[in-house]
Write a protein that holds these residues in place. Structure first.
Motif, PDB file in Angstrom:
ATOM      1  N   ARG A 278       0.816  -1.209   0.000  1.00  0.00           N
ATOM      2  CA  ARG A 278       0.000   0.000   0.000  1.00  0.00           C
ATOM      3  C   ARG A 278       0.854   1.265   0.000  1.00  0.00           C
ATOM      4  N   ARG A 279       2.042   1.194   0.572  1.00  0.00           N
ATOM      5  CA  ARG A 279       2.905   2.373   0.634  1.00  0.00           C
ATOM      6  C   ARG A 279       3.642   2.639  -0.682  1.00  0.00           C
ATOM      7  N   ILE A 280       3.610   1.680  -1.601  1.00  0.00           N
ATOM      8  CA  ILE A 280       4.283   1.872  -2.882  1.00  0.00           C
ATOM      9  C   ILE A 280       3.444   2.806  -3.753  1.00  0.00           C
ATOM     10  N   PRO A 281       4.029   3.898  -4.273  1.00  0.00           N
ATOM     11  CA  PRO A 281       3.272   4.797  -5.162  1.00  0.00           C
ATOM     12  C   PRO A 281       2.713   4.032  -6.361  1.00  0.00           C
ATOM     13  N   ARG A 282       1.500   4.384  -6.760  1.00  0.00           N
ATOM     14  CA  ARG A 282       0.840   3.671  -7.851  1.00  0.00           C
ATOM     15  C   ARG A 282       1.691   3.646  -9.116  1.00  0.00           C
ATOM     16  N   GLU A 283       2.388   4.758  -9.392  1.00  0.00           N
ATOM     17  CA  GLU A 283       3.180   4.830 -10.620  1.00  0.00           C
ATOM     18  C   GLU A 283       4.442   3.978 -10.555  1.00  0.00           C
ATOM     19  N   ARG A 284       4.781   3.478  -9.353  1.00  0.00           N
ATOM     20  CA  ARG A 284       5.969   2.629  -9.232  1.00  0.00           C
ATOM     21  C   ARG A 284       5.609   1.179  -8.938  1.00  0.00           C
ATOM     22  N   LEU A 285       4.356   0.835  -9.196  1.00  0.00           N
ATOM     23  CA  LEU A 285       3.917  -0.558  -9.157  1.00  0.00           C
ATOM     24  C   LEU A 285       3.565  -0.947 -10.585  1.00  0.00           C
ATOM     25  N   THR A 286       4.418  -1.720 -11.221  1.00  0.00           N
ATOM     26  CA  THR A 286       4.262  -2.013 -12.645  1.00  0.00           C
ATOM     27  C   THR A 286       3.741  -3.429 -12.870  1.00  0.00           C
ATOM     28  N   PHE A 287       3.056  -3.595 -14.012  1.00  0.00           N
ATOM     29  CA  PHE A 287       2.539  -4.897 -14.436  1.00  0.00           C
ATOM     30  C   PHE A 287       3.104  -5.201 -15.815  1.00  0.00           C
ATOM     31  N   VAL A 288       3.791  -6.325 -15.957  1.00  0.00           N
ATOM     32  CA  VAL A 288       4.323  -6.725 -17.260  1.00  0.00           C
ATOM     33  C   VAL A 288       4.053  -8.213 -17.464  1.00  0.00           C
ATOM     34  N   THR A 289       4.110  -8.617 -18.714  1.00  0.00           N
ATOM     35  CA  THR A 289       4.010 -10.032 -19.071  1.00  0.00           C
ATOM     36  C   THR A 289       5.357 -10.475 -19.618  1.00  0.00           C
ATOM     37  N   VAL A 290       5.801 -11.656 -19.243  1.00  0.00           N
ATOM     38  CA  VAL A 290       7.094 -12.123 -19.712  1.00  0.00           C
ATOM     39  C   VAL A 290       7.114 -12.087 -21.246  1.00  0.00           C
ATOM     40  N   PRO A 291       8.165 -11.536 -21.861  1.00  0.00           N
ATOM     41  CA  PRO A 291       8.224 -11.431 -23.325  1.00  0.00           C
ATOM     42  C   PRO A 291       8.106 -12.818 -23.966  1.00  0.00           C
ATOM     43  N   ASN A 292       7.369 -12.900 -25.070  1.00  0.00           N
ATOM     44  CA  ASN A 292       7.114 -14.217 -25.650  1.00  0.00           C
ATOM     45  C   ASN A 292       6.762 -14.103 -27.124  1.00  0.00           C
ATOM     46  N   TYR A 293       6.757 -15.223 -27.786  1.00  0.00           N
ATOM     47  CA  TYR A 293       6.281 -15.309 -29.168  1.00  0.00           C
ATOM     48  C   TYR A 293       5.682 -16.696 -29.367  1.00  0.00           C
ATOM     49  N   PRO A 294       4.847 -16.906 -30.391  1.00  0.00           N
ATOM     50  CA  PRO A 294       4.216 -18.220 -30.595  1.00  0.00           C
ATOM     51  C   PRO A 294       5.258 -19.313 -30.818  1.00  0.00           C
ATOM     52  N   ARG A 295       5.117 -20.426 -30.125  1.00  0.00           N
ATOM     53  CA  ARG A 295       6.057 -21.539 -30.304  1.00  0.00           C
ATOM     54  C   ARG A 295       5.966 -22.107 -31.713  1.00  0.00           C
ATOM     55  N   GLU A 296       4.897 -21.833 -32.379  1.00  0.00           N
ATOM     56  CA  GLU A 296       4.702 -22.287 -33.746  1.00  0.00           C
ATOM     57  C   GLU A 296       5.816 -21.785 -34.669  1.00  0.00           C
ATOM     58  N   VAL A 297       6.426 -20.647 -34.307  1.00  0.00           N
ATOM     59  CA  VAL A 297       7.527 -20.107 -35.107  1.00  0.00           C
ATOM     60  C   VAL A 297       8.692 -21.093 -35.149  1.00  0.00           C
ATOM     61  N   ASP A 298       8.943 -21.770 -34.032  1.00  0.00           N
ATOM     62  CA  ASP A 298      10.039 -22.740 -33.953  1.00  0.00           C
ATOM     63  C   ASP A 298       9.577 -24.159 -34.248  1.00  0.00           C
ATOM     64  N   VAL A 299       8.354 -24.470 -33.825  1.00  0.00           N
ATOM     65  CA  VAL A 299       7.799 -25.817 -34.005  1.00  0.00           C
ATOM     66  C   VAL A 299       6.451 -25.666 -34.705  1.00  0.00           C
ATOM     67  N   PRO A 300       6.408 -25.721 -36.030  1.00  0.00           N
ATOM     68  CA  PRO A 300       5.178 -25.421 -36.776  1.00  0.00           C
ATOM     69  C   PRO A 300       3.955 -26.225 -36.334  1.00  0.00           C
ATOM     70  N   ALA A 301       4.164 -27.421 -35.801  1.00  0.00           N
ATOM     71  CA  ALA A 301       3.031 -28.243 -35.400  1.00  0.00           C
ATOM     72  C   ALA A 301       2.390 -27.775 -34.091  1.00  0.00           C
ATOM     73  N   ASP A 302       3.098 -26.952 -33.336  1.00  0.00           N
ATOM     74  CA  ASP A 302       2.587 -26.503 -32.040  1.00  0.00           C
ATOM     75  C   ASP A 302       1.924 -25.140 -32.192  1.00  0.00           C
ATOM     76  N   LYS A 303       0.607 -25.145 -32.265  1.00  0.00           N
ATOM     77  CA  LYS A 303      -0.144 -23.908 -32.421  1.00  0.00           C
ATOM     78  C   LYS A 303      -0.804 -23.478 -31.117  1.00  0.00           C
ATOM     79  N   ALA A 304      -0.475 -24.166 -30.014  1.00  0.00           N
ATOM     80  CA  ALA A 304      -1.178 -23.915 -28.761  1.00  0.00           C
ATOM     81  C   ALA A 304      -0.335 -23.253 -27.681  1.00  0.00           C
TER      82      ALA A 304
END
Length: 433
Positions: A278-304
């Motif tokens: 609660r003491r952390i300023p709102r602008e210094r509490l960040t939300f990110v998603t781990v960088p990623n790309y579709p596995r299909e790029v490396d393994v064409p059969a994996d589309k999930a």
């Protein structure tokens, strides 16, 4: 799921000031605790910043009890939402990293609650939660999987199931959302018109769970909606929780659905953690998603499934381990280097037979293009990554950042064109993921 902690702190403060001790006892008794230290083993990442805290936060997809209506065909628990909350040592900033449940990673061997042990395998990251048998075992296997794939030491865990989330939203009279398009999702039990509106009951739960009927149907979009609703839940809790009577239903729902490690179990430990947040300023509490790309790029059969992107992922978790802030702009910098675009020659520098072949199998499983294997011209204590003087700097850096053995790529004028050479030394310990 997760940042309900920031919201409940308002209620905890009020209870501390005006409610009777019986409320503490009842809410304390709601919280389940699991002692998982023995299940984690001793081969864990070292904490590089002991004052900072990394908390694994899991939204449980259990189909037990009243949750059965959300998918009776699932016989095991899954982690529907998986995030790592980092609280800095100086308590002046914090960050939440979402780990998409479709992340294709290596799940290490884990102890089950029945005394058996699973075999290591590659799978979706959320499958780790299904291995343990009970919530404690599930959390332990998930912690091991996250540590194994990030190099980050996890200090605590918190799990929250579906029923608890719905109860918290209802105690606040619902939460405002603004979908840009109508949502009709049979699997999530959700029918929602486009535009701003208040959601509660199953609609609130369906909104964070809906996936296939919105946007591209990916888990990434689902994470965005979860983060949106959690921020709205936090803001409304801070506004609405103005008396002990207002907060009791909220806290009762929250605590009944929570399981933590033993050190974090109880009103006082959770209050301490929530107060720090609660003491952390709102602008210094960040939300990110781990960088990623579709596995299909490396393994064409994996589309999930998806693959984590390097070197950005390494930079993100490395910064967290060192207790350093890492902005969204930094995370988005640099082009995507798919593993399949990296051609690797693997050499054995240890003198032990079979090392090059074993490393090549790991690289192949991770999607890299292995051009061949062989023995290094001389023994090597340290693992090295070398590449031609021009054209492969980004690719070499992406490969080196995925090695658990720290190494910096270097150029080799005699290197074969378009090929990166990985020489496994005595210190080689494998890949992240």
């Amino acid at each position: 799921m997760v940042l309900w902690l920031i919201g409940v702190v308002a209620g905890l403060v009020l209870l501390a000031g005006g409610a009777g001790g019986w409320l503490y006892q009842r809410l304390d008794g709601n919280i389940s605790a699991s002692d998982i230290d023995d299940m984690l083993g001793g081969d864990r990442p070292v904490s590089l910043s002991p004052g900072a805290k990394n908390i694994l936060m899991v939204g449980s997809d259990s189909r037990a009890g009243v949750n059965a209506k959300y998918g009776k065909d699932l016989t095991t628990m899954q982690s529907d939402t998986l995030m790592v909350l980092h609280v800095s040592a100086d308590r002046k900033w914090g960050a939440v990293v979402s780990l998409p449940r479709d992340s294709w990673v290596e799940v290490p061997a884990c102890d089950r609650s029945d005394g058996t042990r699973s075999a290591p395998r590659h799978s979706k990251i959320n499958s780790a939660f299904a291995i343990g048998g009970d919530v404690g075992g599930a959390a332990a296997c998930t912690i091991k999987t996250v540590e194994h794939n990030t190099g980050l030491r996890i200090d605590h865990f918190i799990t929250l199931d579906f029923q608890g989330f719905e109860g918290m939203v209802n105690a606040l009279g619902g939460i405002g959302v603004c979908p840009q398009q109508a949502i009709h999702d049979v699997k999530a039990h959700l029918d929602l018109d486009a535009g701003c509106q208040i959601v509660k009951d199953e609609k609130a739960l369906g909104y964070v769970r809906t996936r296939y009927s919105v946007g591209d149907g990916s888990d990434i979009g689902c994470i965005g909606r979860q983060q949106e609703l959690m921020q709205a839940l936090t803001a409304k809790a801070q506004q609405r929780l103005t008396s002990p009577g207002d907060v009791y239903g909220f806290l009762d729902s929250a605590t009944k659905s929570v399981t933590t490690d033993k050190a974090l179990a109880g009103i006082q430990p959770l209050y301490g953690l929530a107060s720090k947040l609660r003491r952390i300023p709102r602008e210094r509490l960040t939300f990110v998603t781990v960088p990623n790309y579709p596995r299909e790029v490396d393994v064409p059969a994996d589309k999930a499934n998806i693959t984590w992107q390097y070197p950005q992922t390494h930079a993100l978790f490395g910064a967290r381990a060192r207790d350093e802030e890492f902005t969204k702009a930094q995370l988005a910098s640099g082009p995507t280097v798919a593993a399949g675009s990296v051609q690797v020659l693997v050499l054995n520098g240890t003198g032990r037979p079979g090392v090059a072949a074993a490393v090549a199998r790991q690289l192949d499983t991770a999607g890299y293009s292995v051009t061949g294997t062989g023995n290094a011209p001389q023994s090597a204590q340290q693992t090295t990554v070398t590449h031609p003087p021009t054209g492969l700097d980004l690719h070499a850096n992406a490969l080196a950042s995925r090695l658990k053995t720290a190494t910096s790529p270097r150029t080799d004028p005699a290197a074969a064109p378009r090929v990166i050479t990985l020489t496994g030394g005595d210190d080689y310990t494998g890949l992240f993921g």
